[in-house]
Design a protein around this motif. Structure first.
Motif, short mmCIF file in Angstrom:
data_model
loop_
_atom_site.label_atom_id
_atom_site.label_comp_id
_atom_site.label_asym_id
_atom_site.label_seq_id
_atom_site.Cartn_x
_atom_site.Cartn_y
_atom_site.Cartn_z
N SER A 15 -66.53 5.27 -50.97
CA SER A 15 -67.03 4.43 -52.10
C SER A 15 -68.49 3.70 -51.80
O SER A 15 -69.43 3.76 -52.36
CB SER A 15 -66.03 3.59 -52.54
OG SER A 15 -65.74 2.54 -51.76
N GLY A 33 -67.63 -1.28 -58.54
CA GLY A 33 -66.31 -1.06 -59.02
C GLY A 33 -65.83 0.20 -59.67
O GLY A 33 -64.73 0.45 -59.42
N ASP A 34 -66.86 0.70 -60.41
CA ASP A 34 -66.48 1.98 -61.04
C ASP A 34 -66.43 3.18 -60.07
O ASP A 34 -65.57 3.92 -60.09
CB ASP A 34 -67.53 2.40 -62.18
CG ASP A 34 -67.74 1.47 -63.27
OD1 ASP A 34 -66.57 0.72 -63.56
OD2 ASP A 34 -68.48 1.40 -64.04
N ARG A 37 -63.20 2.80 -57.77
CA ARG A 37 -62.02 3.41 -58.70
C ARG A 37 -62.13 4.80 -58.44
O ARG A 37 -60.85 5.40 -58.41
CB ARG A 37 -61.98 2.72 -60.20
CG ARG A 37 -61.36 1.41 -60.25
CD ARG A 37 -61.05 1.04 -61.75
NE ARG A 37 -62.39 0.84 -62.49
CZ ARG A 37 -63.16 -0.42 -62.04
NH1 ARG A 37 -62.64 -1.17 -61.33
NH2 ARG A 37 -64.24 -0.34 -63.01
N HIS A 38 -63.16 5.40 -58.90
CA HIS A 38 -63.34 6.88 -58.97
C HIS A 38 -63.02 7.53 -57.73
O HIS A 38 -62.35 8.39 -57.49
CB HIS A 38 -64.83 7.23 -59.27
CG HIS A 38 -65.05 8.72 -59.21
ND1 HIS A 38 -64.52 9.41 -60.36
CD2 HIS A 38 -65.57 9.67 -58.32
CE1 HIS A 38 -64.79 10.82 -60.07
NE2 HIS A 38 -65.19 11.05 -59.16
N SER A 40 -61.04 6.07 -55.30
CA SER A 40 -59.81 5.89 -55.02
C SER A 40 -58.75 6.96 -55.68
O SER A 40 -57.70 7.02 -55.19
CB SER A 40 -59.43 4.46 -55.09
OG SER A 40 -59.39 4.16 -56.65
N ARG A 41 -59.38 7.50 -56.95
CA ARG A 41 -58.50 8.45 -57.58
C ARG A 41 -58.36 9.72 -57.15
O ARG A 41 -57.84 10.65 -57.70
CB ARG A 41 -58.80 7.97 -59.09
CG ARG A 41 -58.36 6.80 -59.76
CD ARG A 41 -58.50 6.71 -61.19
NE ARG A 41 -58.33 5.31 -61.50
CZ ARG A 41 -59.00 4.76 -62.39
NH1 ARG A 41 -60.02 5.33 -62.90
NH2 ARG A 41 -58.82 3.32 -62.82
#
Length: 123
Positions: A15, A33-34, A37-38, A40-41
């Motif tokens: 990230s 943050g976006d 999150r992306h 981490s998924r």
């Protein structure tokens, strides 16, 4: 974000690196943050980057050894061709700290008492 993370040229960046690369061309609120999150998924990142996963509850760290021969591993190897002294096996003793080894010729018929005497004579 999908193209920046999964393309053949980006190789599933983390990230932080992905944010540094994208901020040169794009900017939006909550961008960092976006991106986090992306990433981490991402299933591939979860499988490959194991250091980010939680350790299993069953795993225990090995104790830190302080003295030589404090912890040893033993192994027996049998069914070898007999030597001139009728030995048909090897007793392997390994010190876990120094990785030094002893290879003792033995026979399958040695008693526990005889193995203990060999071990005491060794040390």
């Amino acid at each position: 974000m999908e193209e920046a993370h999964c393309s053949a040229y980006s190789m599933h960046l983390g990230s932080t690196k992905m944010y540094q690369t994208l901020r040169e061309y794009y900017l939006w609120s909550h961008m960092k943050g976006d991106i986090a999150r992306h990433v981490s998924r991402c299933l591939i990142c979860q499988q490959v980057k194991a250091e980010r996963q939680r350790l299993s509850e069953l795993m225990q760290p090995l104790p830190i050894l302080e003295r030589k021969w404090e912890h040893k591993t033993l192994d027996f190897i049998f069914k070898l061709p007999r030597t001139s002294r009728w030995h048909n096996g090897i007793w392997v003793i390994v010190d876990q700290l120094t990785k030094s080894t002893h290879f003792l010729p033995i026979t399958e018929t040695y008693s526990l008492v005889k193995l203990a005497k060999l071990f005491v004579r060794l040390h």
